[in-house]
Design an enzyme around this catalytic site. Sequence first.
Site, PDB file in Angstrom:
ATOM      1  N   GLY A  54       0.829  -1.204   0.000  1.00  0.00           N
ATOM      2  CA  GLY A  54       0.000   0.000   0.000  1.00  0.00           C
ATOM      3  C   GLY A  54       0.857   1.244   0.000  1.00  0.00           C
ATOM      4  O   GLY A  54       2.011   1.219   0.444  1.00  0.00           O
TER       5      GLY A  54
ATOM      6  N   HIS B 135      -2.785   7.527   7.019  1.00  0.00           N
ATOM      7  CA  HIS B 135      -1.836   8.453   6.376  1.00  0.00           C
ATOM      8  C   HIS B 135      -2.529   9.731   5.897  1.00  0.00           C
ATOM      9  O   HIS B 135      -1.910  10.790   5.859  1.00  0.00           O
ATOM     10  CB  HIS B 135      -1.177   7.796   5.161  1.00  0.00           C
ATOM     11  CG  HIS B 135      -0.001   6.918   5.492  1.00  0.00           C
ATOM     12  ND1 HIS B 135       1.157   7.407   6.049  1.00  0.00           N
ATOM     13  CD2 HIS B 135       0.190   5.585   5.332  1.00  0.00           C
ATOM     14  CE1 HIS B 135       2.026   6.407   6.214  1.00  0.00           C
ATOM     15  NE2 HIS B 135       1.461   5.291   5.794  1.00  0.00           N
TER      16      HIS B 135
ATOM     17  N   HIS C  34      -4.538   1.209   7.656  1.00  0.00           N
ATOM     18  CA  HIS C  34      -3.190   1.789   7.725  1.00  0.00           C
ATOM     19  C   HIS C  34      -3.056   2.966   6.746  1.00  0.00           C
ATOM     20  O   HIS C  34      -2.600   4.048   7.121  1.00  0.00           O
ATOM     21  CB  HIS C  34      -2.153   0.698   7.404  1.00  0.00           C
ATOM     22  CG  HIS C  34      -0.748   1.189   7.357  1.00  0.00           C
ATOM     23  ND1 HIS C  34       0.197   0.828   8.290  1.00  0.00           N
ATOM     24  CD2 HIS C  34      -0.108   2.024   6.499  1.00  0.00           C
ATOM     25  CE1 HIS C  34       1.344   1.447   8.000  1.00  0.00           C
ATOM     26  NE2 HIS C  34       1.182   2.162   6.913  1.00  0.00           N
ATOM     27  N   GLU C  35      -3.474   2.756   5.504  1.00  0.00           N
ATOM     28  CA  GLU C  35      -3.336   3.812   4.490  1.00  0.00           C
ATOM     29  C   GLU C  35      -4.270   4.979   4.787  1.00  0.00           C
ATOM     30  O   GLU C  35      -3.920   6.138   4.562  1.00  0.00           O
ATOM     31  CB  GLU C  35      -3.593   3.259   3.084  1.00  0.00           C
ATOM     32  CG  GLU C  35      -2.669   2.127   2.646  1.00  0.00           C
ATOM     33  CD  GLU C  35      -1.191   2.444   2.813  1.00  0.00           C
ATOM     34  OE1 GLU C  35      -0.813   3.626   2.751  1.00  0.00           O
ATOM     35  OE2 GLU C  35      -0.408   1.506   3.047  1.00  0.00           O
TER      36      GLU C  35
ATOM     37  N   GLN D 160       2.692  10.116   1.390  1.00  0.00           N
ATOM     38  CA  GLN D 160       4.015   9.491   1.514  1.00  0.00           C
ATOM     39  C   GLN D 160       4.974   9.910   0.402  1.00  0.00           C
ATOM     40  O   GLN D 160       6.179   9.723   0.524  1.00  0.00           O
ATOM     41  CB  GLN D 160       3.898   7.962   1.527  1.00  0.00           C
ATOM     42  CG  GLN D 160       3.263   7.416   2.791  1.00  0.00           C
ATOM     43  CD  GLN D 160       3.206   5.907   2.763  1.00  0.00           C
ATOM     44  OE1 GLN D 160       2.276   5.324   2.210  1.00  0.00           O
ATOM     45  NE2 GLN D 160       4.204   5.259   3.322  1.00  0.00           N
TER      46      GLN D 160
ATOM     47  N   CYS E 128       5.671  -0.255   7.015  1.00  0.00           N
ATOM     48  CA  CYS E 128       5.251   0.945   6.305  1.00  0.00           C
ATOM     49  C   CYS E 128       6.448   1.432   5.496  1.00  0.00           C
ATOM     50  O   CYS E 128       7.575   1.453   6.007  1.00  0.00           O
ATOM     51  CB  CYS E 128       4.829   2.020   7.299  1.00  0.00           C
ATOM     52  SG  CYS E 128       4.396   3.588   6.523  1.00  0.00           S
ATOM     53  N   LEU E 129       6.213   1.810   4.248  1.00  0.00           N
ATOM     54  CA  LEU E 129       7.331   2.235   3.402  1.00  0.00           C
ATOM     55  C   LEU E 129       7.988   3.511   3.934  1.00  0.00           C
ATOM     56  O   LEU E 129       9.134   3.800   3.577  1.00  0.00           O
ATOM     57  CB  LEU E 129       6.855   2.447   1.956  1.00  0.00           C
ATOM     58  CG  LEU E 129       6.398   1.153   1.242  1.00  0.00           C
ATOM     59  CD1 LEU E 129       5.849   1.475  -0.137  1.00  0.00           C
ATOM     60  CD2 LEU E 129       7.536   0.151   1.146  1.00  0.00           C
TER      61      LEU E 129
HETATM   62 NI    NI Z   1       2.351   3.390   5.749  1.00  0.00          NI
END
Ligand code: NI
Length: 173
Positions: A46, A140, A136-137, A51, A94-95
């Site tokens: 994701g 953000h 999660h997304e 991000q 998480c990236l």
């Molecule tokens: Ni993330």
Amino acid sequence: MAIRPILHYPDKRLRNPGKPVSDFGPEFQQLVDDMAETMYAAPGVGLAAPQIGASLQLFIIDVATDDDQASDLRIFANPEIVELHGEVLYEEGCLSFPGVREDVVRAERVRVRAQDRHGNSFELEADELLAIAIQHENDHLVGKLMIDHLSLLKRRLVHRTLTRRAAEGAAAE
Ligand code: NI
């Protein structure tokens, strides 16, 4: 298409809330394509627009992680989680938190309303990894990060590790 740099914690831009998507034109299409390429290259399941420094209510998910599975790219613009059911503990990454994996408590099932890449509204009920990724997304988009879900002790540890790494990266440039 182009791979965009992913912001890493503690970059303050990750705390900026996303603005609603109102224009689904060519620029938006390009952004979605770039996000997909960036996510697959990372690789991750994701990616949210904030991000990569785009303050928009937009995230993408593909939970078809196995190589033998066809891709299952889903686009969520202006999402709204309308129902949450149950509770599950899942080790998330998480990236924007490279190398970090921590248990986070999430709802087991969610119902979400959103718009697809053409602006068409849809509603989706999700469970398993897709439900977790959606939560999660979606975080953000309001500037909330996985670290906010951790205990104070773990939060400090992750903060210290990634702040140090960012300082080392800046010094090396
Ligand atoms: Ni993330």
